[in-house]
Scaffold this active site. Structure first.
Site, PDB file in Angstrom:
ATOM      1  CG  ASP A  13      41.103  -0.777  61.234  1.00 52.98           C
ATOM      2  OD1 ASP A  13      40.516  -1.521  60.427  1.00 52.98           O
ATOM      3  OD2 ASP A  13      40.508   0.018  61.993  1.00 52.98           O
ATOM      4  CG  ASP A  15      36.137   2.653  58.374  1.00 50.66           C
ATOM      5  OD1 ASP A  15      35.067   3.215  58.152  1.00 50.66           O
ATOM      6  OD2 ASP A  15      36.738   1.980  57.511  1.00 50.66           O
TER       7      ASP A  15
END
Length: 221
Positions: A13, A15
């Site tokens: 992922d 952020d």
């Protein structure tokens, strides 16, 4: 029994997992609040909502949900302001560059699967010098369904030429873990990301959970 960690690829992922974008989110949201005559919010209060993107920022900053009057205007305003200053303080989490270089030295491809629109994700990745290093960058723009649906995971695995069952996905939100599991991948939840209650990560059903980048690096050795 937990699966052995001998990945053909590692997907992250963006952020709160690979990079720390919170400083830029915090600055933009508090700038907006100041413009509306509101006091700045504490950094920790905003930080834990960063994984929810602009929707989370409008919720925490102004108490508005998507169906509320005034939501869309503030949502658009936040995105426009963020786009103007989204690479000022954003950086890789400490230790992450070494982790990525270790994967590269071992010829293990890595990539990014994010719910952040490509309009924002691609410039941030480029500003950090990661565009040529990552094997794939999958955003909602590239698929018909975003995480937690497995479609983005399948596309990412296809682009780095591995089977999902042999890859790892690392994330700091339940939807990340759900997406990885839905795709048949081994999953790692990270508690150093943007989680309001870090202990909740234990309930997400990931194969592994880590508290720091250094712990993640050891797990991927």
């Amino acid at each position: 029994m937990k699966p052995e960690l001998t990945p053909s690829a590692v997907l992250f992922d963006l952020d709160g997992t690979l990079i720390d974008t919170a400083p830029d989110f915090v600055r933009v949201l508090n700038r907006m609040r100041t413009a509306y005559g509101l006091a700045e919010l504490p950094v920790p209060y905003i930080r834990c909502m960063v994984s929810n993107g602009a929707r989370g920022m409008v919720r925490v900053g102004f108490g508005l949900e998507p169906d509320d009057h005034g939501y869309q205007q503030k949502h658009t305003e936040f995105l426009d302001l963020y786009e103007q200053s989204m690479t000022i303080d954003t950086c890789l989490f400490e230790g992450m560059d070494s982790l990525l270089r270790n994967l590269e030295q071992r010829a293990i491809p890595w990539g990014i699967v994010t719910n952040k629109p490509v309009r924002f994700a691609a410039p941030v990745v480029a500003a950090l010098g990661l565009t040529e290093r990552c094997g794939t960058l999958i955003c909602p723009d590239h698929v018909s369904q975003r995480k937690p649906h497995p479609e983005p995971m399948f596309l990412a695995c296809k682009e780095v030429n591995v089977r999902p069952q042999t890859a790892i996905y690392v994330g700091d939100h339940k939807r990340d873990i759900d997406a990885g599991i839905n795709a048949g991948m081994t999953t790692i939840a990270v508690r150093y990301g943007y989680i309001e209650k870090p202990e909740e990560a234990d309930l997400w059903g990931s194969h592994y959970t880590v508290d720091s980048v250094s712990e993640l690096a050891k797990l991927l050795q």
